[in-house]
Structures are given as structure tokens and as C-alpha cells.
Design a protein around this motif. Structure first.
Motif, PDB file in Angstrom:
ATOM      1  N   ARG A 111      -6.242   1.160  -2.037  1.00 14.40           N
ATOM      2  CA  ARG A 111      -4.902   1.717  -1.801  1.00 14.40           C
ATOM      3  C   ARG A 111      -4.037   0.704  -1.052  1.00 14.40           C
ATOM      4  O   ARG A 111      -2.859   0.515  -1.381  1.00 14.40           O
ATOM      5  N   TRP A 122       0.310   3.926  -5.698  1.00 10.78           N
ATOM      6  CA  TRP A 122      -0.986   4.595  -5.540  1.00 10.78           C
ATOM      7  C   TRP A 122      -0.859   6.088  -5.801  1.00 10.78           C
ATOM      8  O   TRP A 122      -1.728   6.696  -6.415  1.00 10.78           O
ATOM      9  N   GLU A 123       0.238   6.685  -5.358  1.00 14.17           N
ATOM     10  CA  GLU A 123       0.442   8.105  -5.587  1.00 14.17           C
ATOM     11  C   GLU A 123       0.916   8.389  -7.011  1.00 14.17           C
ATOM     12  O   GLU A 123       0.709   9.494  -7.527  1.00 14.17           O
ATOM     13  N   TYR A 124       1.524   7.422  -7.651  1.00 12.20           N
ATOM     14  CA  TYR A 124       2.083   7.632  -8.985  1.00 12.20           C
ATOM     15  C   TYR A 124       1.037   7.479 -10.087  1.00 12.20           C
ATOM     16  O   TYR A 124       0.989   8.287 -11.017  1.00 12.20           O
ATOM     17  N   ARG A 127      -5.902   7.365 -10.184  1.00 11.80           N
ATOM     18  CA  ARG A 127      -6.826   6.702  -9.262  1.00 11.80           C
ATOM     19  C   ARG A 127      -8.019   6.119 -10.030  1.00 11.80           C
ATOM     20  O   ARG A 127      -8.333   6.561 -11.131  1.00 11.80           O
TER      21      ARG A 127
END
Length: 206
Positions: A111, A122-124, A127
Motif C-alpha cells: 500500500r 490503493w482504494e480504487y 487488491r
């Protein structure tokens, strides 16, 4: 030059915070190897990553390594070639690294890598899967042994005999900035560029 050096943590943080590309120097089979890679920082730890097949990362924990981050800010063009130089900011981090095996720390390190280059990504994005994590090596290096050097300013020959030559002298700045995002050709036309990427267009690195 000693006067350009610093061991202050705030100076180190400034150099590391202004980019995301580093060079990892490591000895492999008795010979030096220097590999470009991306990095991330979390607290007092610097992370670099690569494939589990990477010889440089696999052998990194065998001894002391050096991670270097350099930003070129301009060319210093003097009246004589001898006085030419470069304005730059550079950090060198030394130490014996460790391979990150803890799954939670590995995710935190990845991250940090992702957010260092593209905040918000990272949030978009999706993962890493377990298979992808298994195929990725992450190396951690403490920021306890580091040095910073910064060179800035005009040429040094303004008060020398060369000043009478009538030649132009000064600094040619170098600015690295992000361009307009280019969509994947396979992307459906109704998928817009997310704001955290579009907003970086035209902005300088760091």
C-alpha cells in the motif's frame, strides 16, 4: 562536498517524499548489481518490491545494501566547463534489509508503494490476491542509516576572472511533471478517468 550533506531526518523525508523511483544496490555472487525499482515509506521503514525470481531481492538480505533516490533540479551552466554542475537532491539509505513475510505487513508495504506513486490508487484498484502476493517479494530497510546531499544555486564563477569573458551563465531548470492520462485502448468508453489520477495531470512530480 561536506557542506552539501545532511543527516537530518526532515531532509531525508523531503527527498523520499518527492519521488517514487529508487535504485537498489546489492552484491550478487561477488559482483555489484544496481536495480531500479519503486519504493514506499511507512514510519521508519522503506519498502522496495519485485518478483520472487529477482536475484537482487532474493540476495538482498545477505549483506548491506544501498538504496539511492535522486532528483535532478537543473543544469548549472558556468562560464567555464570546469565549473559546470548539477542542482540535485539525493538520499542514500544503507543497511541490512529483511524479506517481509508477515501477510499484514506485506499489504501495508505494498500500500505504501502504491500510494507513494499514485495517492488514492490503493482504494480504487483491486487488491493483490494470495497468488499475486506469493509471487511478490517485499524488502524492508530501516531508515536509521541514511545521508542526504543537496546542491542548489547559480554557478560559482561569478566572482572569478571568467566573469570578464562576457559569456552567459546560469541555471537551466529541469521540471518533471505528469502528462494527460492515456486510457487503455481496451477500456469501455463510458469509464471515466478517476479524479485522483486526472487531477495529477500537469502537476510536478512530488
Amino acid at each position: 562536498m561536506r557542506e552539501k550533506g545532511s543527516h537530518r531526518r526532515e531532509d531525508l523525508d523531503a527527498v523520499l517524499g518527492a519521488g517514487f523511483l529508487c535504485h537498489l544496490g546489492v552484491v550478487v555472487d561477488g559482483a555489484p548489481m544496481v536495480v531500479p525499482t519503486v519504493y514506499g515509506v511507512e514510519g521508519d521503514v522503506l519498502y522496495v518490491h519485485g518478483s520472487v525470481a529477482s536475484r537482487s531481492l532474493v540476495r538482498a538480505p545477505d549483506g548491506v545494501v544501498c538504496v539511492t533516490v535522486t532528483h535532478v533540479d537543473g543544469l548549472v551552466l558556468a562560464r567555464s566547463v570546469f565549473e559546470h554542475g548539477v542542482n540535485y537532491r539525493c538520499a542514500m539509505v544503507y543497511g541490512v534489509p529483511r524479506i517481509v513475510t508477515d501477510p499484514e505487513e506485506k499489504l501495508r508495504g505494498l500500500r505504501a508503494l502504491t500510494e507513494r506513486s499514485t495517492p488514492g490508487q490503493w482504494e480504487y484498484a483491486r487488491r493483490p490476491s494470495r497468488k499475486e502476493l506469493a509471487a511478490t517479494s517485499l524488502v524492508a530497510l530501516d531508515l536509521t542509516e541514511a545521508s542526504v546531499k543537496v546542491a542548489s544555486g547559480p554557478p560559482d564563477d561569478g566572482d572569478s576572472p571568467d566573469a570578464e569573458l562576457g559569456l552567459w551563465a546560469g541555471v537551466l531548470p529541469l521540471v518533471t511533471s505528469f502528462g494527460t492520462p492515456v486510457a487503455d485502448p481496451a477500456l469501455p468508453v463510458d469509464i471515466r478517468t478517476p479524479a485522483h489520477i486526472a487531477d495529477r495531470a500537469g502537476r510536478p512530480l512530488g
